[in-house]
Design a protein around this motif. Structure first.
Motif, PDB file in Angstrom:
ATOM      1  N   LEU A   1      71.193 -30.125  28.975  1.00  0.00           N
ATOM      2  CA  LEU A   1      72.638 -30.134  28.743  1.00  0.00           C
ATOM      3  C   LEU A   1      73.034 -31.311  27.855  1.00  0.00           C
ATOM      4  O   LEU A   1      72.471 -32.399  27.981  1.00  0.00           O
ATOM      5  CB  LEU A   1      73.368 -30.196  30.080  1.00  0.00           C
ATOM      6  CG  LEU A   1      73.017 -29.061  31.055  1.00  0.00           C
ATOM      7  CD1 LEU A   1      73.683 -29.282  32.392  1.00  0.00           C
ATOM      8  CD2 LEU A   1      73.411 -27.713  30.472  1.00  0.00           C
ATOM      9  N   PRO A   2      73.995 -31.124  26.975  1.00  0.00           N
ATOM     10  CA  PRO A   2      74.382 -32.210  26.061  1.00  0.00           C
ATOM     11  C   PRO A   2      75.094 -33.330  26.805  1.00  0.00           C
ATOM     12  O   PRO A   2      75.638 -33.128  27.899  1.00  0.00           O
ATOM     13  CB  PRO A   2      75.339 -31.508  25.083  1.00  0.00           C
ATOM     14  CG  PRO A   2      75.881 -30.338  25.852  1.00  0.00           C
ATOM     15  CD  PRO A   2      74.768 -29.889  26.744  1.00  0.00           C
ATOM     16  N   PRO A   3      75.109 -34.535  26.230  1.00  0.00           N
ATOM     17  CA  PRO A   3      75.846 -35.641  26.850  1.00  0.00           C
ATOM     18  C   PRO A   3      77.314 -35.265  27.074  1.00  0.00           C
ATOM     19  O   PRO A   3      77.942 -34.635  26.217  1.00  0.00           O
ATOM     20  CB  PRO A   3      75.710 -36.771  25.813  1.00  0.00           C
ATOM     21  CG  PRO A   3      74.484 -36.434  25.029  1.00  0.00           C
ATOM     22  CD  PRO A   3      74.433 -34.932  24.988  1.00  0.00           C
ATOM     23  N   GLY A   4      77.811 -35.644  28.228  1.00  0.00           N
ATOM     24  CA  GLY A   4      79.211 -35.354  28.533  1.00  0.00           C
ATOM     25  C   GLY A   4      79.473 -33.944  29.012  1.00  0.00           C
ATOM     26  O   GLY A   4      80.628 -33.567  29.237  1.00  0.00           O
TER      27      GLY A   4
ATOM     28  N   LEU B   1      83.889 -30.149  34.252  1.00  0.00           N
ATOM     29  CA  LEU B   1      84.820 -30.432  35.346  1.00  0.00           C
ATOM     30  C   LEU B   1      86.256 -30.394  34.849  1.00  0.00           C
ATOM     31  O   LEU B   1      87.136 -29.832  35.521  1.00  0.00           O
ATOM     32  CB  LEU B   1      84.498 -31.782  35.967  1.00  0.00           C
ATOM     33  CG  LEU B   1      85.437 -32.247  37.090  1.00  0.00           C
ATOM     34  CD1 LEU B   1      85.451 -31.241  38.240  1.00  0.00           C
ATOM     35  CD2 LEU B   1      85.032 -33.631  37.596  1.00  0.00           C
ATOM     36  N   HIS B   2      86.518 -30.989  33.688  1.00  0.00           N
ATOM     37  CA  HIS B   2      87.865 -30.913  33.108  1.00  0.00           C
ATOM     38  C   HIS B   2      88.300 -29.457  32.962  1.00  0.00           C
ATOM     39  O   HIS B   2      89.407 -29.091  33.370  1.00  0.00           O
ATOM     40  CB  HIS B   2      87.881 -31.595  31.730  1.00  0.00           C
ATOM     41  CG  HIS B   2      88.013 -33.074  31.757  1.00  0.00           C
ATOM     42  ND1 HIS B   2      87.054 -33.886  32.303  1.00  0.00           N
ATOM     43  CD2 HIS B   2      89.000 -33.906  31.312  1.00  0.00           C
ATOM     44  CE1 HIS B   2      87.433 -35.150  32.188  1.00  0.00           C
ATOM     45  NE2 HIS B   2      88.614 -35.190  31.599  1.00  0.00           N
ATOM     46  N   ASP B   3      87.434 -28.647  32.378  1.00  0.00           N
ATOM     47  CA  ASP B   3      87.791 -27.250  32.103  1.00  0.00           C
ATOM     48  C   ASP B   3      88.019 -26.475  33.402  1.00  0.00           C
ATOM     49  O   ASP B   3      88.993 -25.715  33.528  1.00  0.00           O
ATOM     50  CB  ASP B   3      86.687 -26.578  31.286  1.00  0.00           C
ATOM     51  CG  ASP B   3      86.556 -27.163  29.886  1.00  0.00           C
ATOM     52  OD1 ASP B   3      87.475 -27.877  29.453  1.00  0.00           O
ATOM     53  OD2 ASP B   3      85.509 -26.905  29.246  1.00  0.00           O
ATOM     54  N   ASP B   4      87.114 -26.653  34.369  1.00  0.00           N
ATOM     55  CA  ASP B   4      87.227 -25.910  35.625  1.00  0.00           C
ATOM     56  C   ASP B   4      88.467 -26.328  36.410  1.00  0.00           C
ATOM     57  O   ASP B   4      89.148 -25.485  37.015  1.00  0.00           O
ATOM     58  CB  ASP B   4      85.978 -26.136  36.485  1.00  0.00           C
ATOM     59  CG  ASP B   4      84.770 -25.386  35.956  1.00  0.00           C
ATOM     60  OD1 ASP B   4      84.938 -24.473  35.121  1.00  0.00           O
ATOM     61  OD2 ASP B   4      83.637 -25.703  36.387  1.00  0.00           O
ATOM     62  N   ALA B   5      88.742 -27.632  36.436  1.00  0.00           N
ATOM     63  CA  ALA B   5      89.902 -28.106  37.191  1.00  0.00           C
ATOM     64  C   ALA B   5      91.202 -27.642  36.538  1.00  0.00           C
ATOM     65  O   ALA B   5      92.142 -27.207  37.231  1.00  0.00           O
ATOM     66  CB  ALA B   5      89.870 -29.630  37.295  1.00  0.00           C
ATOM     67  N   LEU B   6      91.265 -27.725  35.222  1.00  0.00           N
ATOM     68  CA  LEU B   6      92.479 -27.290  34.530  1.00  0.00           C
ATOM     69  C   LEU B   6      92.715 -25.798  34.736  1.00  0.00           C
ATOM     70  O   LEU B   6      93.831 -25.365  35.054  1.00  0.00           O
ATOM     71  CB  LEU B   6      92.366 -27.605  33.036  1.00  0.00           C
ATOM     72  CG  LEU B   6      93.605 -27.285  32.194  1.00  0.00           C
ATOM     73  CD1 LEU B   6      94.817 -28.073  32.665  1.00  0.00           C
ATOM     74  CD2 LEU B   6      93.324 -27.574  30.715  1.00  0.00           C
ATOM     75  N   LYS B   7      91.667 -24.998  34.599  1.00  0.00           N
ATOM     76  CA  LYS B   7      91.806 -23.553  34.781  1.00  0.00           C
ATOM     77  C   LYS B   7      92.132 -23.211  36.223  1.00  0.00           C
ATOM     78  O   LYS B   7      93.034 -22.411  36.500  1.00  0.00           O
ATOM     79  CB  LYS B   7      90.509 -22.866  34.348  1.00  0.00           C
ATOM     80  CG  LYS B   7      90.525 -21.362  34.523  1.00  0.00           C
ATOM     81  CD  LYS B   7      89.196 -20.749  34.098  1.00  0.00           C
ATOM     82  CE  LYS B   7      89.180 -19.241  34.318  1.00  0.00           C
ATOM     83  NZ  LYS B   7      87.869 -18.651  33.912  1.00  0.00           N
TER      84      LYS B   7
ATOM     85  N   THR C   1      91.973 -22.248  42.569  1.00  0.00           N
ATOM     86  CA  THR C   1      90.555 -22.165  42.905  1.00  0.00           C
ATOM     87  C   THR C   1      89.799 -23.322  42.253  1.00  0.00           C
ATOM     88  O   THR C   1      90.255 -23.906  41.258  1.00  0.00           O
ATOM     89  CB  THR C   1      89.923 -20.851  42.412  1.00  0.00           C
ATOM     90  OG1 THR C   1      89.969 -20.812  40.983  1.00  0.00           O
ATOM     91  CG2 THR C   1      90.646 -19.639  42.975  1.00  0.00           C
ATOM     92  N   LEU C   2      88.626 -23.612  42.803  1.00  0.00           N
ATOM     93  CA  LEU C   2      87.667 -24.527  42.179  1.00  0.00           C
ATOM     94  C   LEU C   2      86.265 -23.984  42.419  1.00  0.00           C
ATOM     95  O   LEU C   2      85.990 -23.457  43.496  1.00  0.00           O
ATOM     96  CB  LEU C   2      87.772 -25.943  42.763  1.00  0.00           C
ATOM     97  CG  LEU C   2      88.984 -26.786  42.360  1.00  0.00           C
ATOM     98  CD1 LEU C   2      89.037 -28.054  43.194  1.00  0.00           C
ATOM     99  CD2 LEU C   2      88.930 -27.137  40.869  1.00  0.00           C
ATOM    100  N   PRO C   3      85.346 -24.113  41.461  1.00  0.00           N
ATOM    101  CA  PRO C   3      83.970 -23.644  41.674  1.00  0.00           C
ATOM    102  C   PRO C   3      83.244 -24.530  42.686  1.00  0.00           C
ATOM    103  O   PRO C   3      83.437 -25.752  42.711  1.00  0.00           O
ATOM    104  CB  PRO C   3      83.321 -23.765  40.286  1.00  0.00           C
ATOM    105  CG  PRO C   3      84.453 -23.896  39.324  1.00  0.00           C
ATOM    106  CD  PRO C   3      85.556 -24.566  40.079  1.00  0.00           C
TER     107      PRO C   3
END
Length: 325
Positions: A11-14, A20-26, A34-36
């Motif tokens: 996985l790339p750095p960051g 987490l940003h994307d999942d929390a915002l969505k 929801t959260l994964p």
């Protein structure tokens, strides 16, 4: 002498910070929220889950271990695997039964462990390389949801193990894509060993996810602490109650966090504030439970033929040996 151990980060750095940003915002702007479940598993969350697996109410780990103890030798004989690939390996504890059986069968040369946690992979790898000095151990940091990676074949059969009932974290819509990605990466002669928790008395199921000691409640609330630390959020875990609910229509357990009062939570890293009404729930995990006929049919549609189906004596949990067809 110790075995050869390599840790690779695909996985790339960051990556995890952005995910987490994307999942929390969505998830926190969805209806319902929801959260994964993968965000449970920081260091503290992993420790709590290990405690959960030892609780009297939590039968899946014991049941699967019981099946593996009884069937590992047969699995080794039927697969003749030179490489054991474990998807979501974690601590690799149950894996030792398969490693021992495949080693005794004389075919095993490599163990490939795939997990999102570099720390868990390093810890497991350090222990395994001492206990299995002849074994090549390849640990890979990856996210199976976005990078369904399998190490390439070295010419010998591969056995891909997806244990612990983790399949249940994928809902009916997500599982076909998982099967398709896995099937695409397996060759003729390879095999899949799949753990599946079975439908049973809802009372037994609920207790497994809502233990008397409150360990699962702490595990569930740990996702809020992850958001506080990583996103600068101001969740108050004490302002939420843990709930485990049997969804009879979907035949799955749902873990939820119910807001004890009306409140607003700030997430500065997302430039977001999200409100919770009193009694509003945040869905943090699903754990689907399975019946034999539908699961076998589902796997067949996904390109797998089930060759063996084993359960523990109580019939609580199943272990399936399947092959790509």
């Amino acid at each position: 002498m110790t075995g050869r151990f390599a840790l690779t980060r695909r996985l790339p750095p960051g990556y995890f910070a952005q995910a987490l940003h994307d999942d929390a915002l969505k998830g926190l702007t969805a209806e319902p929220k929801t959260l994964p479940p993968k965000w449970f598993y920081d260091g503290r969350g992993s420790e709590l889950f290990e405690r959960i697996t030892e609780l009297p109410e939590y039968y899946p780990t014991r049941a699967e271990h019981e099946i593996l103890r009884a069937r590992a030798t047969e699995i080794a004989a039927r697969t003749g695997a030179g490489t054991l690939v474990e998807l979501g390996s974690g601590s690799s504890r149950k894996t030792r039964l398969l490693l021992d059986a495949l080693s005794a069968h004389g075919t095993l040369r490599r163990y490939a462990a795939l997990d999102v946690s570099a720390e868990a992979l390093q810890e497991a790898g350090d222990a395994l390389r001492i206990d299995y000095p002849e074994l090549r151990i390849d640990a890979v940091v990856t996210d199976l949801d976005t990078d369904p990676f399998l190490p390439p074949s070295d010419g010998s059969p591969r056995l891909a193990a997806f244990l612990g009932g983790t399949l249940g974290n994928y809902d009916t819509e997500a599982r076909p894509a998982f099967y398709a990605a896995l099937r695409e990466r397996l060759d003729e002669g390879d095999a899949l060993l799949l753990g599946a928790d079975l439908v049973k008395d809802p009372g037994v199921l609920v207790r497994a996810y809502d233990d008397a000691q409150g360990v699962t409640a702490e595990f569930n609330k740990n996702v809020l602490r992850v958001l506080n630390r990583e996103l600068g959020a101001d969740f108050d875990p004490a302002a939420f109650d843990h709930r485990a609910v049997w969804n009879a229509e979907e035949e799955r357990i749902e873990m939820r966090l119910r807001s004890r009062r009306a409140q607003t939570v700030a997430l500065p890293a997302l430039n977001l504030s999200t409100g919770f009404e009193e009694g509003e729930e945040l869905l943090t995990e699903i754990s689907c439970k399975f019946r034999r006929g539908p699961l076998v049919a589902e796997l067949e549609r996904g390109g797998f033929g089930v060759r063996r189906w084993w359960t523990d004596p109580a019939g609580d949990f199943a272990l399936l040996l399947a092959v790509p067809v």
